[in-house]
Every structure is written in C-alpha cells, then in structure tokens.
Design a protein around this motif. Sequence first.
Motif, PDB file in Angstrom:
ATOM      1  N   GLN A   1       0.834  -1.201   0.000  1.00 16.49           N
ATOM      2  CA  GLN A   1       0.000   0.000   0.000  1.00 16.49           C
ATOM      3  C   GLN A   1       0.870   1.252   0.000  1.00 16.49           C
ATOM      4  OE1 GLN A   1      -0.191   2.340   2.718  1.00 16.49           O
ATOM      5  NE2 GLN A   1       1.255   1.223   4.026  1.00 16.49           N
ATOM      6  N   TYR A   2       0.226   2.359  -0.341  1.00 15.37           N
ATOM      7  CA  TYR A   2       0.863   3.675  -0.226  1.00 15.37           C
ATOM      8  C   TYR A   2      -0.238   4.726  -0.196  1.00 15.37           C
ATOM      9  CZ  TYR A   2       4.267   7.410  -0.816  1.00 15.37           C
ATOM     10  OH  TYR A   2       5.062   8.521  -0.610  1.00 15.37           O
ATOM     11  N   ALA A   3      -0.150   5.647   0.766  1.00 17.11           N
ATOM     12  CA  ALA A   3      -1.153   6.708   0.903  1.00 17.11           C
ATOM     13  C   ALA A   3      -0.466   8.056   0.932  1.00 17.11           C
ATOM     14  CB  ALA A   3      -1.980   6.517   2.177  1.00 17.11           C
ATOM     15  N   LEU A   4      -1.119   9.057   0.370  1.00 13.42           N
ATOM     16  CA  LEU A   4      -0.577  10.412   0.377  1.00 13.42           C
ATOM     17  C   LEU A   4      -1.695  11.416   0.136  1.00 13.42           C
ATOM     18  CD1 LEU A   4       1.286  11.237  -2.974  1.00 13.42           C
ATOM     19  CD2 LEU A   4      -0.429   9.437  -2.756  1.00 13.42           C
ATOM     20  N   PRO A   5      -1.502  12.687   0.536  1.00 15.73           N
ATOM     21  CA  PRO A   5      -2.495  13.719   0.232  1.00 15.73           C
ATOM     22  C   PRO A   5      -2.535  13.998  -1.267  1.00 15.73           C
ATOM     23  CG  PRO A   5      -1.027  14.391   2.026  1.00 15.73           C
ATOM     24  CD  PRO A   5      -0.413  13.193   1.390  1.00 15.73           C
ATOM     25  N   LEU A   6      -3.711  14.272  -1.781  1.00 17.02           N
ATOM     26  CA  LEU A   6      -3.857  14.578  -3.208  1.00 17.02           C
ATOM     27  C   LEU A   6      -2.968  15.744  -3.605  1.00 17.02           C
ATOM     28  CD1 LEU A   6      -5.276  14.327  -5.964  1.00 17.02           C
ATOM     29  CD2 LEU A   6      -7.113  15.751  -5.065  1.00 17.02           C
TER      30      LEU A   6
END
Length: 759
Positions: free
Chosen positions: A719-724
Amino acid sequence: MLVGTIMRKIKSRTWKKQRYFKLQDDCMTIWYKSKKLFPSLICVPLFPVSVSDVEAIREGHQSEVLLSIADEFPADRCFTLVFRGRRGNLDLVAESAEEAQSWIRGIRKLMENLENMGQRERLDQWIGDWFRKADKNNDGRMNFREHHARLFSFFQMADRSQSGTLEDDEFVLFYKMLTQREDVLRVFQQFSLDGQTLSQSDLEDFLRDGQLEGDNVQQHAETLIQRYEPSDTAKLLNAMTFDGFLMYLGSSEGSIFNPRWREIFQDMSQPLCHYFISSSHNTYLMEDQLRGQSSVEGYIRALSRGCRCVEVDCWDGANGEPIVYHGHTFTSRILFKDVVTAVGNYAFKVSEYPVILSMENHCSVEQQRVMARHLNQILGNKLLKSTLDGKAAVGLPSPEDLKGKILLKAKKLGGLEESFSGTADDSQTGEVSSGKSPPSYNLKDYSRLCLCVRLLVSYLNNIVFESPHSQKLTFISPVFLFPQKSKQRLSKELSDCVVYCKSVHFSNFKHSHIHSKFYEVASFTESKARRHLRDTGGEFVHHNCRQLTRVYPSGFRTDSSNFNPQEMWNAGCQIVALNFQTAGEGMDLNDGMFRQNGGCGYVLKPGFMREAEKTFDPETPQKRDGYQPVALTIQVISGQQLPKVNIKEDSIVDPLVRVEIYGVPLDQNRQETRYIDNNGFNPVWYDTLRFTVHAPELAMVRFVVEDYDKTSKNDFVGQYALPLRCMQQGYRHIHLLSKDGTSIPPSSLFVHIRITELE
C-alpha cells in the motif's frame, strides 16, 4: 563482525544467554547460533537479521530490558537493534566496550551504505538476495524447479551452459529477461526522435507533455541529465540514455510524492489550533486494550514516527510511585517516571516542534504531587510552565514559538487569566468537575454487572411485557446506575504544569462559542465526534478555528483497532488520536498525511478551516467560497517485483490495484483494476480510473495492491497513501509499503497521473 563475536542476547532480567553473532559475506545479513554450536563455527541461521530491517541502534541502557540489568552490565557494553515495523527489539551485551562499539559503528556504516544506494545498486542487491532465497540447497546454483518460473523459454535462453541450472551471471540474465521494462521503454521511445536517446529538447518535451510540468523545464532537463545519466559520453552530448531515464523515474524525483513537499514548506507561525497534529491514543500499549503489554517502547516508537501528542493514563501505584496502564483492565503496568524519562529523551529527535502530553489523571492528590515533581525534575526547561512572554495570553502560540517544549494537557484549577490577575488560589488542592465517569470497578466486576443487567432486561421483556404492542426495554451500559458528575481533587503543583491545554468538559457549540477560552481542549469519542459532524458540521469546523479538539477511539475497540481519521480531519479536529501499534487503513492514512511538511508532525489546515469568517460544512463542500473541484485521472500501467504473500511453494500473486479516495463524504470513492493471473514480477494493466474530487485540499489517496482470490478474501500485498495535493502529475512510480508502513524495495507501481480543474 565478519569473524564473529560472542554476545549475550537479553530478553529479561532472568533470560540472558550467550549467542555467537556473525556478519555474512554479503554484508547484509547477521546470523547467530546457540552456545552448543560454538565449536563448529558453522553459523546456523536460527535467527537471521537483515541490516535493511534495522531502523536504529540505541547505545547503552535505552530499553526496558537493558534498564532492568543496568546494575549487572555497564552501559558501554549494551546496545539495542530497533527493527522497522512492529517487530520486537534485539537487546545485546558485548564482552567489552570495544566490541560493542565495533558492532555499533559497523552496523551504522552498513545502514548508511544502504541508504546511499542508487536505484541500480538496490536492484542488484535485491537480485542477489532473491537468488540466495531461491537456492534452496545452498549449492550456488538454481534449477528451474527451485525458481517456479513462468516462462521456460527464458530459462533455456539464460542457461548458456546448458546445465539445466542457473549460476550467478545466468540468473541475472534470466531475471532481466523476466523483468524488462517494456512499459518504460514505450514512453522513452514516444519522446525520443532517434529511439536511442533523449536529447535535451526531447527531455524538455517529456517534462512538459509527459510529466505535465509547466515551469522552467529547460533547467530541469539539464539537471536531470547531470544527476541520473550514467554515461559520460551522453552527458557530454547533453542527452539521456534509456538507463538514465529509468534511473530518473525510479528515483525520489520520479516518485508520486512531490519531493518539495517532503521538506518543511508550510507557515509554522500560526496558532496551534490551525494545524493537524499527529497524535497517539493509549501510547503505552503495545497490544490490545484488555490484556496487552504496557511499555515505554510505545512512546519511543510513536515519537520516532513523528507523533506530537502522546497519551498517559495515570493511577496510584505502590510505594508512592504513580503507574501507567489501561485502568480496570489486565494490561501490565509501568512507572510514570519511566514514561516521562522516555518522552524527555525522544521528544525532539525527529521533530523540534512541540509535544503535547495528554494526561488522564486518576491519582490521589499525594501521588499527583509526585507526578508534578517528576515532570519538573526530569523534563526541566523542556516543560512549559508559563505563557511564553510571562504575560496574559490572548491566543494560542504557534509551533514555531513552542519549539523544544513539552505541553501538558490535563485538568487545571482556574484559568490562565487568574494567574496574572492576582486572584489565583494559593491552596495546595482544589476540586474540578470530572464530567461523566465510569464506575470504579475492575473488569471482572464490571462484566458481571453488565451480565446481570442484561439478564434483568431479558426477563422483563420476556415475562413482564408479554403484550406484542408493549415497548421493549433496551440494554444500556450500567454506567447509568452511577452519578453522572463527580468532583476530582487536584493538586496545585500538577495544575500549575498546565498552561495552554486545559482539559474541559464539552456541552455544546453554542455554549463553547460564548464561554470557552482559547486554551481549553475538549475531548470526544469517535462516535460523539461523528454525531456532531453529521448534525452540525459547519459549527464543528468553526469551533476548531478557535481551539484544540481531541478525538479518540471508542472504548469498544478492545483490539486496539482504529477508526478512519479522515472524517475527523474533515471537521478540522487537530488531535485525532490513533492506536499507533495497530497497522491498517487508519495508520496508513495518518502516515500519509504526516509524511508531508518534513514529517514534523504538524500540517497546516486549509485556509477555509482556519478563518472564522469563512463557512465550510464537509457535508456540502460545494457551498463554500472558492469551491473548485478537480478531476483525478489515474492510469495504472504496471507493477514491479510484487512480494509473495503466501508461503506455499507454488504460490504466485494474482495482483490487482485498488485506488481509494478519502475526503469529505461526497469524495469517498474506490475503484480497482482487473487482476492479472500468476504474475507478481511485472504485471501490466494499462487500466484507467477516474474520480471527481470536490474538496481536493482535504483529500487523501490510497493505493492498495491485493492478491486476488476467487473463493476467499483477497490477501494484502502492499500500500501507499498520500495527500492529493502532494501528488506529482505525469509518469510516476509508487514505492510500495508493507502493512505496518515499512518499505518493501524494490516493489512498486508505475502510473500516470493527471489532475485538472473542472468547470
């Protein structure tokens, strides 16, 4: 290290056993064996330690285990290996201080070498590791059966010796055949006039049209050639070969996260209430909320991840020493003074911005005085004891003003104003309202009481109210049997340690707007916060323009699971406390949010959530001033070296990619690609996913790779998450993370991103 050393592995004060440690020839793996096998000098991999898994080395007595044997072994012989993720530490004692330093310096040097590896070196390292893992019988060769290859023809082409096995060079060739980057070559040739190199002009076209960069592409192209092109000849011609192009796209500049947003780029001089703050719940717990272990390690790990608000639950302990644990449960106990020491030692190693110590105080007045003494003596000048300028404050200070300071959030006698008006109470104790309090029963008694009430309700429903038209009774937790409000005795010494974060009971937004002070902090359970957000979201946002709010997980989350922090950020809540010890969606989003702004633990809220004259309701984002939705288009092109998730010998990943949008309710969305059969090496999708985002300033994007399964739940791969707003447009790699947030190189996704404003 290559010769090997005998050291003691320490698990507890009573478990101290000698082990033979040796660095392997690859300089990447440490194996050890038990004392019984010492004479053989053959290192049996009972516990292989990969240097790439080591996050930090602590010298001396810097763990609970080593502190427990401090009287037996001097600090200069002790050190701790701290591993990434949630794996336990390895505490070691060398035979001498010199040997300890040799291992400490050596491992740190190896870690530094790893950190400085280029993309090509990392890939070569991974190939070598993969070969050794696949060589089951350790004969330096790998046959087709050991490899589980998909394409026998590639195997035959690589087997130049026609031996039916692959040796080192042949395996590298075989690997490269399997993992050719046809996807990147396709992009390269699209912009290359001669198909062999990118001239500076070609590269400028790529940056402009492929990467959607509009500014200063000429200078950027020159910089990229000098930085990533391995060929000196190509550099002289001011051109980039395919190898250089691949190295650029695999670097941090070619990643989806804009490297400029990794540094501290935001204004840090605004009031504390204008920032989202990385926050932990029940920080002392390493496991569940009922029987889990309490440890100062929880504080060390949270602070090392950039957390800026930690929680401590204080209770009366033996011998006059306050303890910390989850009250009325069977969790283990630790000393309050040890917690304060850990916070003091690690508060500012990762970030220099302020730490909030959120205290839940259940102690007697006598032990509160002990707590105040520990806070003052251990923290010293780090503890904020008065307003910054020594005068009456009119608003919250900024993170910049509070650098290097620890703020206590707790109940307080009176307010800040009384400290400067000369009306402060000089008595040593006082009473404060504690709001709603659960009964002071231990867990077993409380559970029995709940059972009794349930049985009573069941009896009344089944026997007394026999009519089908009668209203049935509903079970409610027996807290209602006890007084709803009580008074708590509070010592003045502890009260004086509270300055800008006075814990108060929340009534309603109207009352808060009229009566609340800027330094008062209200706390909400997730369910209560969610109810306020749903019913009066605009007022909630407005409330958080003026003062701090803390939201914490429901008491029913006994497994230490987490809620989705995004819904609380939507209301502008600053201190959204999560169980840092629990991996999953909640912590993925938290890590993604606070990966920006230098990882300092503070992220400036959008302007429409900071200005009192602005109105914003997360339920209706289209009604705010400056509303500008965007279209987000993501083409998922390919994946690279996706890890196996099943330990079965014949297991091969069937990967799919899901893209999840988190934000205001109107933006919540998820779409996924099709799955690819039996290919974790280099799956190719070219699937396009499209989203409309109405509040892009708040939106988070999470990429999840799963192993598709027709008959059961898909297995997690990465997984990987970040702000738009931190996303780079164009052709980008997403370097995947494991479930617990650690890197899993060289696993990645290759995507194309486009963000356009909608009319």
